[in-house]
Design a protein around this motif. Structure first.
Motif, PDB file in Angstrom:
ATOM      1  N   UNK B  86       2.051 -14.652 -10.649  1.00 32.50           N
ATOM      2  CA  UNK B  86       3.175 -13.675 -10.151  1.00 32.50           C
ATOM      3  C   UNK B  86       3.047 -12.333 -10.090  1.00 32.50           C
ATOM      4  N   UNK B  87       3.970 -11.445  -9.329  1.00 33.82           N
ATOM      5  CA  UNK B  87       3.670 -10.147  -9.647  1.00 33.82           C
ATOM      6  C   UNK B  87       4.366  -9.586 -10.757  1.00 33.82           C
ATOM      7  N   UNK B  88       5.423 -10.626 -11.393  1.00 33.73           N
ATOM      8  CA  UNK B  88       6.801 -10.327 -12.048  1.00 33.73           C
ATOM      9  C   UNK B  88       5.837 -10.188 -13.284  1.00 33.73           C
ATOM     10  N   UNK B  89       5.853  -9.212 -14.005  1.00 33.87           N
ATOM     11  CA  UNK B  89       5.172  -9.093 -15.466  1.00 33.87           C
ATOM     12  C   UNK B  89       6.243  -9.160 -16.445  1.00 33.87           C
ATOM     13  N   UNK B  90       7.307  -9.105 -16.420  1.00 31.80           N
ATOM     14  CA  UNK B  90       7.999  -8.870 -17.494  1.00 31.80           C
ATOM     15  C   UNK B  90       7.942 -10.166 -18.253  1.00 31.80           C
ATOM     16  N   UNK B 107      -0.778 -12.696 -14.583  1.00 28.87           N
ATOM     17  CA  UNK B 107      -0.108 -11.796 -14.211  1.00 28.87           C
ATOM     18  C   UNK B 107      -0.854 -11.319 -12.906  1.00 28.87           C
ATOM     19  N   UNK B 108      -0.012 -10.615 -11.730  1.00 28.50           N
ATOM     20  CA  UNK B 108      -0.686  -9.936 -10.832  1.00 28.50           C
ATOM     21  C   UNK B 108      -0.915  -8.714 -11.058  1.00 28.50           C
ATOM     22  N   UNK B 109      -2.040  -7.969 -10.963  1.00 25.60           N
ATOM     23  CA  UNK B 109      -3.090  -8.054 -10.384  1.00 25.60           C
ATOM     24  C   UNK B 109      -4.189  -9.408 -10.912  1.00 25.60           C
TER      25      UNK B 109
END
Lengths: 520, 127
Positions: B86-90, B107-109
């Motif tokens: 996912x692009x949610x990086x928290x 994590x994306x990227x």
């Protein structure tokens, strides 16, 4: 509650000072009443005892008078006997003495007349008549004593007996009156004693009742105050003291307290609101940051992923599919541009928020601009297989004085939104000018919005639904920027939409805010 | 990497990202099938019984967290490892994904070698 209200209405509204004055006044009146009763009692007692003393004095005088008369008669009888036997005349001194004696008796009689009042008047009158007659006869006796050889008449026996009779009657009457007066004194003493005791006891009772009422009412007032302070202090900010229940100082205190409570309540509520606002602003910023992070990562994922992949393919040294290679590069470029747009949006909004966004006006043709924007954005139509209908009312269009760049961005944002939320439909961009304004509307046949969604769709960092960004991309900045730019240019944006019926954004901007054109 | 190309199910709604990942995984020797939403993911897991699932969390129809939870509760699916993507990086997002039942998290990227290592770790753990 109604009954209690009625009772409190009846209650005399007195200040604390008023209550104290009333209380002191009541006690003074009771004191005066007691003193009055006591004075009246002693006065009445005094009157009675004076009358009693008079009666006693009168009885004494009567007894003395009786004694005098008896003595005189004795003298007269002795003189009469002496005259018969010795025939010796009386000398002048003896005669004068005799007259003086008679005068003393007469004086005594007069004194007696001053006593007794009406009760004894009739008795005294009768006694007076008979004593006067008797004294007259005795005077004659003395006058004639030396004149004649013949023994003078002493008196008529009737006169003396009469006098005796009258004296006895008066004496009896005096005794009767004295007893009556004694009884009256007893009665008066009893009565005044009773009144004094009663007055004293009732004074104590009334004073106690007053003190109790005073303590109670003051205590009740203070208890209301205390309860108010406690309730307010424990966080019941809406609680107010019933200021109608008290007047004067305590009422003033209650009113002052209520005023203070209102101000405190307002201050606390304002503080809470400010804190809630700050919290929600903070939450919105955090949410925005998360969204921005997510949105930046999505195109970056494509850019990095495709670049690495192309690098790998080149490194393999295998046959390269030029068409595929070209397509992959286009994807990288598209993602890069998407990233740039996103960054620009964020910067724009940040500039607007910090008040650094400038309006740069110029004269330009809005019709030309619209055609240009639609041309440039036509690739977006292909994404969801939409058609464009451009409907510009050329007759009404003329040059306008506004910010070209901002109008371009407004239309771009609305157009790309329409393309994003519409599939296999039609996007209609129409424009015309009124005397004062340019009206541009961007309508689509897409998914539309509910009223609740429409209400919040212009807010920064929000989208119609929190997962709209997931489905359709975007950070929820486009419409916020549209709204801000419209406001900066002196215009507004309106929205009509229904779920599944498409949306219609209608932008109205003043054609020349510096002057109203004198006719088209 | 094995030659026996164990099958991977990629759940991703973004076309560009899906295309890129499929091609890179295939180049790495994996057999990859794809679906575009959470509901379809559960269906594909039942039918294909993939060796590992790469799942985006922000999915239409049924999001990744819900799909993970449902897979955990389904005895026929609970043994399939899921790597959240996912692009949610928290940190919060990572915790949420692991709580929903994901075995790992990327994590994306995407750091591609790292992703391949995570896939390999899940496959080794399963053997």
């Amino acid at each position: 509650m109604r009954a209690a209200d009625a009772v409190s209405q009846l209650r005399p509204r007195l200040s604390l000072r008023g209550r104290l004055y009333l209380f002191s006044g009541a006690i003074l009146m009771l004191f005066a009443f007691n003193v009055g009763t006591s004075l009246w009692g002693s006065f009445a007692r005094n009157e009675s005892s004076i009358a009693y003393r008079e009666a006693v004095t009168a009885a004494q005088l009567t007894a003395e008078l009786e004694q005098n008369l008896q003595n005189k008669r004795q003298q007269v009888l002795v003189l009469a006997t002496l005259r018969e036997t010795t025939e010796e005349p009386l000398d002048a001194a003896a005669l004068n003495q005799a007259y003086a004696d008679l005068e003393i008796i007469a004086e005594r009689l007069r004194q007696l007349g001053g006593f007794g009042g009406e009760d004894l008047e009739a008795y005294y009158r009768r006694l007076h008549d008979s004593v006067t007659a008797l004294l007259g006869e005795w005077r004659q006796f003395y006058e004639r004593y030396n004149e004649t050889t013949q023994t003078p008449d002493i008196e008529s026996a009737v006169s003396y007996n009469n006098t005796q009779q009258r004296l006895q009657e008066l004496d009896q009457r005096q005794s009767f009156v004295a007893v009556q007066r004694a009884n009256a004194i007893d009665a008066t003493i009893t009565l005044t004693d009773q009144i004094t005791v009663l007055g004293f006891i009732s004074s104590i009772a009334i004073t106690l009742a007053l003190v109790f009422a005073m303590i109670r009412s003051t205590n009740a007032s203070l208890t209301r105050m205390k309860r108010g302070v406690e309730r307010f202090g424990s966080g019941d900010l809406t609680y107010r003291i019933d200021e109608q229940r008290d007047s004067g100082e305590i009422g003033d205190l209650a009113r002052t307290f209520n005023d203070m409570s209102t101000k405190l309540q307002t201050a606390i509520e304002e503080m809470n609101t400010a804190r809630a606002d700050a919290d929600s602003a903070n939450a919105a910023k955090s949410m925005f940051l998360a969204n921005v992070s997510h949105e930046l990562r999505t195109p970056l994922n494509a850019i990095i992923g495709y670049s690495e992949m192309l690098q790998d393919e080149l490194g393999d040294g295998a046959q390269i599919d030029r068409e595929q290679f070209h397509h992959d590069l286009a994807t990288i470029i598209f993602s890069g541009k998407q990233l740039l747009t996103l960054i620009n949006d964020i910067l724009d909004l940040s500039k607007i928020e910090t008040g650094k966004m400038q309006v740069s006006r110029e004269i330009f043709s809005p019709a030309g601009l619209l055609v240009q924007v639609c041309d440039a954005l036509s690739p977006l139509l292909l994404q969801n297989n939409n058609r464009l209908k451009l409907d510009i009312d050329k007759d009404s269009m003329r040059d306008m004085n506004s910010d070209r760049g901002k109008l371009q961005q407004i239309v771009t944002n609305l157009f790309s939104n329409a393309c994003k939320f519409t599939k296999d439909g039609e996007i209609t961009v129409s424009a015309h000018m009124s005397e004062e304004s340019l009206i541009v509307s961007v309508a689509d046949t897409g998914i539309g919005m509910t009223q609740a969604q429409q209400d919040r769709v212009f807010e920064a960092f929000t989208q119609a639904e929190s997962n709209t960004g997931v489905k359709y991309g975007g950070t929820g900045l486009g419409l916020a920027i549209v709204r801000e730019f419209c406001a900066m240019l002196g215009g507004r944006v309106a929205l009509e939409s229904q779920p599944d019926q498409g949306s219609n954004f209608r932008v109205t901007l003043p054609a020349d805010p510096t002057s109203v054109p004198a006719g088209a | 990497m094995t030659d026996i190309d164990p099958s991977i199910l990629l759940v991703e709604d973004n076309e560009v990202n899906r295309d890129m990942l499929v091609r890179r995984l295939q180049r790495a020797g994996h057999h990859v099938s794809t679906v575009g939403d959470g509901e379809a993911a559960l269906e594909a897991m039942r039918q294909q019984q993939p060796a590992v699932v790469l799942m985006d969390m922000n999915l239409p129809i049924k999001d990744g967290w819900t799909a993970c939870q449902e897979a955990q509760q389904d005895p026929s699916l609970s043994s399939i490892p899921i790597i959240a993507l996912t692009a949610h990086a928290m940190e919060e997002d990572k915790r949420r994904a692991l709580e929903a039942g994901c075995s790992d998290y990327a994590t994306k990227p995407v750091d591609f070698p790292d992703l391949l290592a995570k896939i390999a770790a899940q496959l080794d753990a399963r053997c």
